[in-house]
Design a protein around this motif. Sequence first.
Motif, PDB file in Angstrom:
ATOM      1  N   TYR A  30       0.792  -1.222   0.000  1.00  0.00           N
ATOM      2  CA  TYR A  30       0.000   0.000   0.000  1.00  0.00           C
ATOM      3  C   TYR A  30       0.829   1.280   0.000  1.00  0.00           C
ATOM      4  O   TYR A  30       0.286   2.361  -0.161  1.00  0.00           O
ATOM      5  N   SER A  31       2.131   1.160   0.213  1.00  0.00           N
ATOM      6  CA  SER A  31       2.954   2.349   0.377  1.00  0.00           C
ATOM      7  C   SER A  31       4.396   2.049  -0.004  1.00  0.00           C
ATOM      8  O   SER A  31       4.855   0.913   0.091  1.00  0.00           O
ATOM      9  N   PHE A  32       5.124   3.081  -0.430  1.00  0.00           N
ATOM     10  CA  PHE A  32       6.559   2.926  -0.630  1.00  0.00           C
ATOM     11  C   PHE A  32       7.272   2.754   0.708  1.00  0.00           C
ATOM     12  O   PHE A  32       8.387   2.278   0.773  1.00  0.00           O
ATOM     13  N   SER A  33       6.631   3.170   1.778  1.00  0.00           N
ATOM     14  CA  SER A  33       7.204   3.024   3.113  1.00  0.00           C
ATOM     15  C   SER A  33       6.886   1.629   3.647  1.00  0.00           C
ATOM     16  O   SER A  33       6.281   0.815   2.958  1.00  0.00           O
ATOM     17  N   ASP A  34       7.266   1.374   4.888  1.00  0.00           N
ATOM     18  CA  ASP A  34       6.901   0.102   5.525  1.00  0.00           C
ATOM     19  C   ASP A  34       5.664   0.250   6.414  1.00  0.00           C
ATOM     20  O   ASP A  34       5.287  -0.656   7.122  1.00  0.00           O
ATOM     21  N   ASP A  35       5.018   1.415   6.320  1.00  0.00           N
ATOM     22  CA  ASP A  35       3.839   1.715   7.140  1.00  0.00           C
ATOM     23  C   ASP A  35       2.596   1.706   6.259  1.00  0.00           C
ATOM     24  O   ASP A  35       2.415   2.603   5.425  1.00  0.00           O
ATOM     25  N   PRO A  36       1.713   0.698   6.420  1.00  0.00           N
ATOM     26  CA  PRO A  36       0.530   0.636   5.562  1.00  0.00           C
ATOM     27  C   PRO A  36      -0.424   1.818   5.749  1.00  0.00           C
ATOM     28  O   PRO A  36      -1.275   2.059   4.901  1.00  0.00           O
ATOM     29  N   ALA A  37      -0.251   2.585   6.808  1.00  0.00           N
ATOM     30  CA  ALA A  37      -1.102   3.761   7.025  1.00  0.00           C
ATOM     31  C   ALA A  37      -0.633   4.961   6.190  1.00  0.00           C
ATOM     32  O   ALA A  37      -1.393   5.886   5.960  1.00  0.00           O
ATOM     33  N   LYS A  38       0.623   4.935   5.740  1.00  0.00           N
ATOM     34  CA  LYS A  38       1.155   6.019   4.897  1.00  0.00           C
ATOM     35  C   LYS A  38       0.971   5.595   3.442  1.00  0.00           C
ATOM     36  O   LYS A  38       1.882   5.082   2.814  1.00  0.00           O
ATOM     37  N   LEU A  39      -0.219   5.797   2.936  1.00  0.00           N
ATOM     38  CA  LEU A  39      -0.582   5.307   1.612  1.00  0.00           C
ATOM     39  C   LEU A  39       0.180   6.009   0.489  1.00  0.00           C
ATOM     40  O   LEU A  39       0.575   7.165   0.623  1.00  0.00           O
ATOM     41  N   GLY A  40       0.358   5.275  -0.606  1.00  0.00           N
ATOM     42  CA  GLY A  40       0.949   5.848  -1.814  1.00  0.00           C
ATOM     43  C   GLY A  40       2.435   6.089  -1.698  1.00  0.00           C
ATOM     44  O   GLY A  40       3.194   5.199  -1.344  1.00  0.00           O
ATOM     45  N   ALA A  41       2.836   7.317  -2.026  1.00  0.00           N
ATOM     46  CA  ALA A  41       4.249   7.683  -2.052  1.00  0.00           C
ATOM     47  C   ALA A  41       4.520   8.797  -1.048  1.00  0.00           C
ATOM     48  O   ALA A  41       4.709   9.955  -1.415  1.00  0.00           O
ATOM     49  N   PRO A  42       4.548   8.464   0.230  1.00  0.00           N
ATOM     50  CA  PRO A  42       4.802   9.500   1.240  1.00  0.00           C
ATOM     51  C   PRO A  42       6.230  10.027   1.127  1.00  0.00           C
ATOM     52  O   PRO A  42       7.090   9.392   0.533  1.00  0.00           O
ATOM     53  N   GLU A  43       6.450  11.178   1.704  1.00  0.00           N
ATOM     54  CA  GLU A  43       7.788  11.769   1.719  1.00  0.00           C
ATOM     55  C   GLU A  43       8.346  11.731   3.135  1.00  0.00           C
ATOM     56  O   GLU A  43       7.603  11.649   4.108  1.00  0.00           O
ATOM     57  N   HIS A  44       9.665  11.756   3.239  1.00  0.00           N
ATOM     58  CA  HIS A  44      10.361  11.868   4.520  1.00  0.00           C
ATOM     59  C   HIS A  44      10.007  10.725   5.469  1.00  0.00           C
ATOM     60  O   HIS A  44       9.476  10.951   6.558  1.00  0.00           O
ATOM     61  N   PHE A  45      10.273   9.518   5.059  1.00  0.00           N
ATOM     62  CA  PHE A  45      10.014   8.363   5.914  1.00  0.00           C
ATOM     63  C   PHE A  45      11.269   7.503   5.995  1.00  0.00           C
ATOM     64  O   PHE A  45      12.169   7.616   5.168  1.00  0.00           O
ATOM     65  N   SER A  46      11.325   6.684   7.006  1.00  0.00           N
ATOM     66  CA  SER A  46      12.401   5.710   7.176  1.00  0.00           C
ATOM     67  C   SER A  46      11.794   4.318   7.121  1.00  0.00           C
ATOM     68  O   SER A  46      10.622   4.130   7.472  1.00  0.00           O
ATOM     69  N   ILE A  47      12.586   3.374   6.694  1.00  0.00           N
ATOM     70  CA  ILE A  47      12.144   1.976   6.668  1.00  0.00           C
ATOM     71  C   ILE A  47      12.935   1.222   7.723  1.00  0.00           C
ATOM     72  O   ILE A  47      14.155   1.366   7.819  1.00  0.00           O
ATOM     73  N   THR A  48      12.241   0.414   8.510  1.00  0.00           N
ATOM     74  CA  THR A  48      12.885  -0.414   9.521  1.00  0.00           C
ATOM     75  C   THR A  48      12.871  -1.862   9.055  1.00  0.00           C
ATOM     76  O   THR A  48      11.812  -2.433   8.828  1.00  0.00           O
ATOM     77  N   VAL A  49      14.064  -2.430   8.896  1.00  0.00           N
ATOM     78  CA  VAL A  49      14.198  -3.840   8.519  1.00  0.00           C
ATOM     79  C   VAL A  49      14.197  -4.653   9.800  1.00  0.00           C
ATOM     80  O   VAL A  49      15.038  -4.468  10.669  1.00  0.00           O
ATOM     81  N   ARG A  50      13.237  -5.565   9.905  1.00  0.00           N
ATOM     82  CA  ARG A  50      13.071  -6.361  11.116  1.00  0.00           C
ATOM     83  C   ARG A  50      13.686  -7.752  11.017  1.00  0.00           C
ATOM     84  O   ARG A  50      13.993  -8.374  12.018  1.00  0.00           O
ATOM     85  N   ASN A  51      13.844  -8.241   9.785  1.00  0.00           N
ATOM     86  CA  ASN A  51      14.313  -9.613   9.596  1.00  0.00           C
ATOM     87  C   ASN A  51      14.969  -9.715   8.231  1.00  0.00           C
ATOM     88  O   ASN A  51      14.555  -9.037   7.291  1.00  0.00           O
ATOM     89  N   LEU A  52      15.971 -10.564   8.110  1.00  0.00           N
ATOM     90  CA  LEU A  52      16.629 -10.833   6.833  1.00  0.00           C
ATOM     91  C   LEU A  52      16.595 -12.326   6.567  1.00  0.00           C
ATOM     92  O   LEU A  52      16.849 -13.122   7.471  1.00  0.00           O
ATOM     93  N   LYS A  53      16.260 -12.690   5.326  1.00  0.00           N
ATOM     94  CA  LYS A  53      16.266 -14.091   4.924  1.00  0.00           C
ATOM     95  C   LYS A  53      17.065 -14.211   3.639  1.00  0.00           C
ATOM     96  O   LYS A  53      16.932 -13.370   2.751  1.00  0.00           O
TER      97      LYS A  53
END
Length: 95
Positions: A30-53
């Motif tokens: 739903y978003s370029f971010s990792d937050d489904p509440a920030k729909l579309g292409a929000p600006e000024h966000f950070s992504i938190t990686v919780r797990n790597l596989k």
Amino acid sequence: MLTPAAQKQAERLTALGYGSLPICVAKTQYSFSDDPAKLGAPEHFSITVRNLKVSAGAGFIVALTGEILTMPGLPKSPAAERIDVDDEGKITGLF
């Protein structure tokens, strides 16, 4: 940003020789971010990686950024539905 758990996984994957693989990010659709509440292409966000596989066969590392369900793409009709064994034991329908 990597969580402490993801940082340890990154160090481990690097030690195992996977450190130079490309990274595929799994996140909300739903978003370029990792937050489904920030729909579309929000600006000024950070992504938190919780797990790597590691997906060694595919040749990349998957960075999971939230509560994401990952699964392979499957066809509408699985190949197993076309496999058959006749009365004489002959198998048909395999690749």
